[in-house]
Design an enzyme around this catalytic site. Structure first.
Site, PDB file in Angstrom:
ATOM      1  N   ARG A 145       0.833  -1.207   0.000  1.00 63.01           N
ATOM      2  CA  ARG A 145       0.000   0.000   0.000  1.00 63.01           C
ATOM      3  C   ARG A 145       0.871   1.262   0.000  1.00 63.01           C
ATOM      4  NH1 ARG A 145      -3.107   2.564   4.712  1.00 63.01           N
ATOM      5  NH2 ARG A 145      -4.683   3.864   3.706  1.00 63.01           N
ATOM      6  N   HIS A 177       0.683   4.196  -2.784  1.00 65.84           N
ATOM      7  CA  HIS A 177       0.411   5.585  -2.424  1.00 65.84           C
ATOM      8  C   HIS A 177       1.561   6.496  -2.829  1.00 65.84           C
ATOM      9  CE1 HIS A 177      -3.164   5.268   0.570  1.00 65.84           C
ATOM     10  NE2 HIS A 177      -3.229   4.327  -0.343  1.00 65.84           N
ATOM     11  N   ASN A 232      -3.078   8.765   4.120  1.00 65.06           N
ATOM     12  CA  ASN A 232      -1.819   8.135   4.501  1.00 65.06           C
ATOM     13  C   ASN A 232      -1.618   7.983   6.003  1.00 65.06           C
ATOM     14  OD1 ASN A 232      -0.949   7.812   1.848  1.00 65.06           O
ATOM     15  ND2 ASN A 232      -0.029   9.851   1.771  1.00 65.06           N
ATOM     16  N   HIS A 277      -6.014  -5.962  -2.779  1.00 65.08           N
ATOM     17  CA  HIS A 277      -6.939  -6.002  -1.641  1.00 65.08           C
ATOM     18  C   HIS A 277      -7.175  -7.421  -1.138  1.00 65.08           C
ATOM     19  CE1 HIS A 277      -8.935  -1.822  -2.498  1.00 65.08           C
ATOM     20  NE2 HIS A 277      -7.653  -1.744  -2.203  1.00 65.08           N
TER      21      HIS A 277
END
Length: 629
Positions: free
Chosen positions: A56, A60, A88, A187
């Site tokens: 992740r 990001h 975040n 996911h």
């Protein structure tokens, strides 16, 4: 600005200064990839949640200014960095990157970038389960020096996005719908916080209902975990079957309508993406395609060659570029200025205290100050030209017809007087307008960051206000063109229209829709008949200058997403509101904004963009002592 391209079978992320390639550190630091893998695997062996966290973090990072490790930089006294942005705040795994960097600096000082470390650690953390590398990571990235929270807000895809918005978000990074679906497969590991999906359980359309696309048995299970809309601490596995195993089970549960987020369910709403979901039910296909999409994502807007830098510590910019706003070869972002005014650190406190005190005694002020800011920015940019008084030789903006009902000037004057006492000749009226608008709406907490550094303009012409301000009678094409001319897109147009959730309108502006829409004494057929009848009780024909009506028929004093609920019931007050439903993309966006979480998130992004309008001219302005002169 750097020019980049992607060649599918040769080099990745080709830029004028260099390229990503295999074994970039073969000669300069031959042990680099082994060190990253060894430390990462050691940590994953003791913490099974790390693969999801590092994957992740890499995602990001790449979606904001490219894969340049800007997400690792700490905030400073003059800059709020990406890692402090709302999307975040729940990131984890920084300690792994730091340990790897420390060891590499001992082995090969000043050689390996934090951006490459992050890309490698994300791959290696997922690969621990298989004891082999699951995708190839080309190296040669360099570290960026700019990190802004506002850019994280405006670039990271939201779990509330519908398919159209997701597609646009990925396309803006050079990624396809195929990449979108494949990368959503990440996911299959990790968790989600209740507040990012509980609206699907308890208030999907604002009527206390559940999302009908969510499997009812799964929804009942989620309700046992997430007790209310207010729960922002409980976490739930994103893959209810195998949450700690990197596999293709995500796509299997997605086909059973058990995708956790709206953005997951959105993949089934479009035929092409739904077909890709079906293809990825094959495990071998998923692993193959995920490897390719990760390789493409890892090449987004990379800094190579002499661009960027090699940080000694991943959380601190080598040259303080993040604090000073230096680009080191990277194109500057749209949001100019600083979140804290260097010359007047007490500015935000003064604005907040005065504005909130005034709002407490006048509930109409949020709408007035928000409109004042909007009308100022759309004419010559956000330069406080709207505040200037007319003279014997010039009719100023505030005396143009669209601005004659503007209010809130006295609040700006009060803040300016106090600021001049504490920080004379330092703070522009333009910055005060931007802060007061934000603070008036944000009674409990700031809903969006305001970047300071604007200067006050010297020119104010009524004719430009008439020409540049979007009209309440504009159609969609005209609205879109006006927003695009100010570097605002359709998403911004729909989001900023949501400001109509508070405030009032004068009846004379809408009377044509009610009484003479086509010149035949008729009513606009696009308006709900019952709503039209209600409006006629408030707005007689002819109406007077004092007849007003709330723009949001249900909650005109509450800043919420009810504007979109009303809009989708054909209860938009202006023709410009109804126009949003005449374009398929805008209508789809308006539907998603019925969800308050989605609306607030995007409204914040769009307000930051709007607040930067005209930034090219700020250096040419002044700091007024009196905002009217």
């Amino acid at each position: 600005m750097r020019t980049c391209s992607v060649l599918a079978f040769a080099l990745i992320g080709v830029c004028h200064g260099g390229e990503l390639r295999k074994k970039f550190y073969k000669d300069s630091c031959p042990a680099a990839e082994d060190i990253v893998r060894s430390i990462t695997w050691k940590h994953v062996a003791n913490n099974v949640t790390l693969p999801a966290k590092l994957l992740r973090m890499h995602f990001h990072d790449c979606f904001v200014r490219g894969c340049d490790a800007s997400v690792l930089l700490d905030s400073t006294s003059s800059n709020t960095a990406e890692k402090a942005a709302v999307p975040n705040l729940s990131l984890g795994g920084f300690e792994v990157i730091d340990e790897v960097k420390t060891q590499l600096e001992k082995t090969c000082p000043g050689v390996v970038s934090c951006a490459d470390i992050l890309a490698l650690a994300a791959r290696d953390s997922v690969s621990f389960q298989f004891k082999k590398s699951m995708w190839e990571v080309l190296t040669g990235r360099r570290d960026g020096s700019i990190s802004r929270a506002s850019e994280a807000l405006s670039n990271i895809p939201s779990p509330f996005f519908n398919f159209t918005t997701l597609k646009q978000s990925f396309a803006s990074k050079g990624l396809t719908v195929h990449d979108l679906v494949v990368l959503s497969g990440a996911h299959t590991i990790g968790v989600g916080h209740c507040n990012f999906f509980s609206n699907r359980l308890y208030n999907f359309t604002g009527k206390g209902d559940a999302d009908p696309s969510l499997n009812s048995t799964y929804a009942a299970f989620l309700k046992t975990k997430c007790k209310s809309l207010a729960d922002n601490t409980t976490i739930v596995a994103m893959d209810p079957g195998t949450p700690l195993s990197f596999d293709n089970n995500y796509f299997k549960i997605l086909k059973q309508n058990q995708g956790l987020f709206q953005s997951d369910a959105a993949l089934l709403t479009e035929k092409g993406s739904s077909n890709i979901v079906d293809e990825l039910l094959d495990s071998e296909d998923f692993f193959t395609e995920f490897a390719q999409s990760m390789k493409r994502m890892g090449a987004i807007e990379v800094l190579t060659g002499t661009d960027g830098e090699i940080r000694k510590k991943c959380n601190v910019d080598q040259n303080n570029g993040a604090q000073k706003g230096q680009s080191n070869g990277h194109p500057e972002g749209k949001e100019k200025g600083r979140p804290i005014h260097n010359g007047c650190p007490q500015l935000e406190r003064i604005s907040r205290d005065i504005t909130r005190s005034r709002v407490a005694s006048d509930s109409t002020l949020p709408a007035k100050l928000l409109r004042l800011h909007y009308h100022d920015c759309f004419v010559r940019g956000c330069d406080a030209s709207l505040l200037l008084d007319s003279t014997t030789n010039n009719t100023a903006e505030k005396d143009a017809i669209p601005n004659r009902t503007i209010g809130g000037y006295d609040v700006i004057d009060q803040i300016k007087d106090r600021v001049e006492e504490e920080c004379p000749d330092t703070v522009s009226c333009a910055d005060i307008v931007a802060l007061a608008a934000r603070d008036a709406v944000s009674f409990q907490r700031p809903l969006w960051p305001v970047f300071c550094g604007r200067k006050d303009g010297r020119v104010s012409l009524a004719s430009e206000a008439v020409r540049d301000l979007p009209s309440g009678s504009a159609n969609f094409s005209t609205l879109k063109q006006q927003f695009l001319s100010n570097e605002l897109d359709v998403v911004d147009l729909v989001a900023l229209s949501g400001a109509h959730t508070i405030g009032v309108a004068h009846c004379r502006v809408i009377s044509r829709r009610l009484y003479n829409f086509t010149g035949k004494g008729d009513t606009d057929p696009s308006i709900d008949p019952d709503y039209a009848k209600f409006l006629k009780t408030k707005c007689p024909n002819p109406s007077t200058n004092t007849d007003i009506v709330g723009m949001d028929p249900s909650t005109p004093l509450s800043f919420d997403s009810n504007y979109y609920v009303a809009l989708n019931q054909k209860k938009g007050l202006f023709s410009s509101d109804a126009a949003l439903l005449t374009d398929p993309d805008a209508a789809s966006i308006a539907k998603t904004f019925e969800n308050p979480f989605v609306f607030f998130n995007q409204f914040a992004r769009s307000m930051v963009k709007m607040g930067s309008m005209g930034h090219q001219d700020w250096k040419d302005g002044e700091i007024r002592k009196n905002c009217h002169f």
